[in-house]
Design a protein around this motif. Structure first.
Motif, PDB file in Angstrom:
ATOM      1  N   UNK A 171      46.030  28.668  86.535  1.00  0.00           N
ATOM      2  CA  UNK A 171      46.818  28.301  85.364  1.00  0.00           C
ATOM      3  C   UNK A 171      47.342  26.893  85.585  1.00  0.00           C
ATOM      4  N   UNK A 172      47.104  26.009  84.608  1.00  0.00           N
ATOM      5  CA  UNK A 172      47.625  24.649  84.663  1.00  0.00           C
ATOM      6  C   UNK A 172      48.597  24.494  83.497  1.00  0.00           C
ATOM      7  N   UNK A 173      49.813  24.142  83.826  1.00  0.00           N
ATOM      8  CA  UNK A 173      50.879  24.063  82.833  1.00  0.00           C
ATOM      9  C   UNK A 173      51.355  22.620  82.691  1.00  0.00           C
ATOM     10  N   UNK A 174      51.474  22.161  81.450  1.00  0.00           N
ATOM     11  CA  UNK A 174      52.022  20.839  81.153  1.00  0.00           C
ATOM     12  C   UNK A 174      53.480  21.029  80.747  1.00  0.00           C
ATOM     13  N   UNK A 175      54.403  20.591  81.607  1.00  0.00           N
ATOM     14  CA  UNK A 175      55.826  20.805  81.394  1.00  0.00           C
ATOM     15  C   UNK A 175      56.550  19.684  80.696  1.00  0.00           C
ATOM     16  N   UNK A 189      39.970  28.555  84.294  1.00  0.00           N
ATOM     17  CA  UNK A 189      41.215  27.810  84.075  1.00  0.00           C
ATOM     18  C   UNK A 189      41.806  28.184  82.726  1.00  0.00           C
ATOM     19  N   UNK A 190      43.080  28.506  82.740  1.00  0.00           N
ATOM     20  CA  UNK A 190      43.855  28.666  81.514  1.00  0.00           C
ATOM     21  C   UNK A 190      44.940  27.611  81.527  1.00  0.00           C
ATOM     22  N   UNK A 191      45.385  27.222  80.330  1.00  0.00           N
ATOM     23  CA  UNK A 191      46.391  26.171  80.240  1.00  0.00           C
ATOM     24  C   UNK A 191      47.547  26.593  79.332  1.00  0.00           C
ATOM     25  N   UNK A 245      46.472  30.879  91.336  1.00  0.00           N
ATOM     26  CA  UNK A 245      47.252  29.665  91.617  1.00  0.00           C
ATOM     27  C   UNK A 245      47.750  29.092  90.300  1.00  0.00           C
ATOM     28  N   UNK A 246      48.900  28.441  90.374  1.00  0.00           N
ATOM     29  CA  UNK A 246      49.499  27.775  89.216  1.00  0.00           C
ATOM     30  C   UNK A 246      49.780  26.336  89.601  1.00  0.00           C
ATOM     31  N   UNK A 247      49.369  25.425  88.747  1.00  0.00           N
ATOM     32  CA  UNK A 247      49.666  24.008  88.949  1.00  0.00           C
ATOM     33  C   UNK A 247      50.539  23.562  87.790  1.00  0.00           C
ATOM     34  N   UNK A 248      51.733  23.093  88.125  1.00  0.00           N
ATOM     35  CA  UNK A 248      52.687  22.618  87.133  1.00  0.00           C
ATOM     36  C   UNK A 248      52.643  21.100  87.095  1.00  0.00           C
ATOM     37  N   UNK A 249      52.170  20.543  85.986  1.00  0.00           N
ATOM     38  CA  UNK A 249      52.195  19.096  85.791  1.00  0.00           C
ATOM     39  C   UNK A 249      53.480  18.781  85.025  1.00  0.00           C
ATOM     40  N   UNK A 250      54.350  17.979  85.614  1.00  0.00           N
ATOM     41  CA  UNK A 250      55.631  17.737  84.965  1.00  0.00           C
ATOM     42  C   UNK A 250      56.230  16.394  85.331  1.00  0.00           C
ATOM     43  N   UNK A 251      56.885  15.781  84.365  1.00  0.00           N
ATOM     44  CA  UNK A 251      57.718  14.634  84.724  1.00  0.00           C
ATOM     45  C   UNK A 251      59.003  15.158  85.363  1.00  0.00           C
ATOM     46  N   UNK A 252      59.659  14.301  86.087  1.00  0.00           N
ATOM     47  CA  UNK A 252      60.967  14.641  86.636  1.00  0.00           C
ATOM     48  C   UNK A 252      62.012  13.900  85.811  1.00  0.00           C
ATOM     49  N   UNK A 256      49.870  34.758  95.572  1.00  0.00           N
ATOM     50  CA  UNK A 256      49.629  33.670  94.620  1.00  0.00           C
ATOM     51  C   UNK A 256      50.222  32.377  95.162  1.00  0.00           C
ATOM     52  N   UNK A 257      49.647  31.271  94.738  1.00  0.00           N
ATOM     53  CA  UNK A 257      50.120  29.956  95.179  1.00  0.00           C
ATOM     54  C   UNK A 257      50.540  29.139  93.961  1.00  0.00           C
ATOM     55  N   UNK A 258      51.380  28.148  94.213  1.00  0.00           N
ATOM     56  CA  UNK A 258      51.787  27.230  93.153  1.00  0.00           C
ATOM     57  C   UNK A 258      51.858  25.820  93.723  1.00  0.00           C
ATOM     58  N   UNK A 259      51.735  24.854  92.834  1.00  0.00           N
ATOM     59  CA  UNK A 259      51.836  23.448  93.213  1.00  0.00           C
ATOM     60  C   UNK A 259      52.493  22.684  92.084  1.00  0.00           C
ATOM     61  N   UNK A 260      53.402  21.803  92.435  1.00  0.00           N
ATOM     62  CA  UNK A 260      53.968  20.877  91.460  1.00  0.00           C
ATOM     63  C   UNK A 260      53.205  19.563  91.540  1.00  0.00           C
ATOM     64  N   UNK A 261      52.856  19.037  90.383  1.00  0.00           N
ATOM     65  CA  UNK A 261      52.282  17.705  90.260  1.00  0.00           C
ATOM     66  C   UNK A 261      53.269  16.932  89.387  1.00  0.00           C
ATOM     67  N   UNK A 262      53.921  15.948  89.980  1.00  0.00           N
ATOM     68  CA  UNK A 262      55.082  15.336  89.345  1.00  0.00           C
ATOM     69  C   UNK A 262      54.923  13.842  89.109  1.00  0.00           C
TER      70      UNK A 262
END
Length: 185
Positions: free
Chosen positions: A5-9, A38-40, A61-68, A108-114
């Protein structure tokens, strides 16, 4: 891992329109789709709590794409976490030690992409703004949210100095290198 899962935050503001965040989100999806299911989710478009919980349960796995924003995630992303992280779905109570052993998302795993307006030099130096803290330290509260569910964190990916000195090509190459440590890309 087969399901990601790729999430746009991103949350839109006139001063922060989300173009870089969308670029990084799209790049992540493009790199992963040939190798994974992949789901988004794009939070600014709205979300359904139950559908998002199902996606999380489906994902390996979940990848969170987000600004800070203000040293945390945007309000819409925090709302997502508050609404989807529900007792009985992601965790259960009555454990011997608070926060340990009650997670229902183990394995399950997760990752922040910031993306950060702060330059990289502001971190890891006691004489700079973050007083010696690294990105993981600043985002510690977000890691605790996932620890409580039993998920394991992957090292956070970060783009720095994104408003004053953006380098999109470098960010995309760096993202690919970072993802390749954990995923086939």
């Amino acid at each position: 891992m087969e399901n990601i899962l790729v999430l746009n935050g991103h949350e839109y503001y006139e001063h922060s329109r989300g173009e870089l965040n969308k670029t990084m989100f799209d790049a992540t999806v493009k790199l992963l789709e040939p190798h994974y299911n992949v789901k988004t989710t794009v939070l600014k478009d709205g979300f359904n709590k139950k559908e998002e919980q199902e996606k999380m349960l489906w994902a390996d796995a979940v990848i969170y794409q987000t600004p800070i924003y203000n040293y945390s995630v945007p309000a819409v992303f925090k709302k997502y976490l508050d609404q989807t992280h529900e007792h009985g779905v992601y965790f259960r109570g009555k454990t011997k030690e608070y926060g340990i052993g009650g997670g229902l998302l183990e394995g399950k795993k997760y990752m922040f992409s910031t993306t950060w307006n702060a330059p990289a030099e502001a971190f890891n130096d006691r004489n700079k703004f973050f007083e010696g803290r690294n990105v993981e330290d600043v985002l510690f509260h977000l890691h605790l949210i996932h620890k409580y569910t039993g998920m394991k964190g992957l090292k956070t990916f970060s783009c720095f100095d994104v408003k004053k000195n953006p380098d999109i090509d470098f960010y995309k190459k760096d993202l690919k290198d970072h993802l390749s440590r954990y995923f086939q890309v």
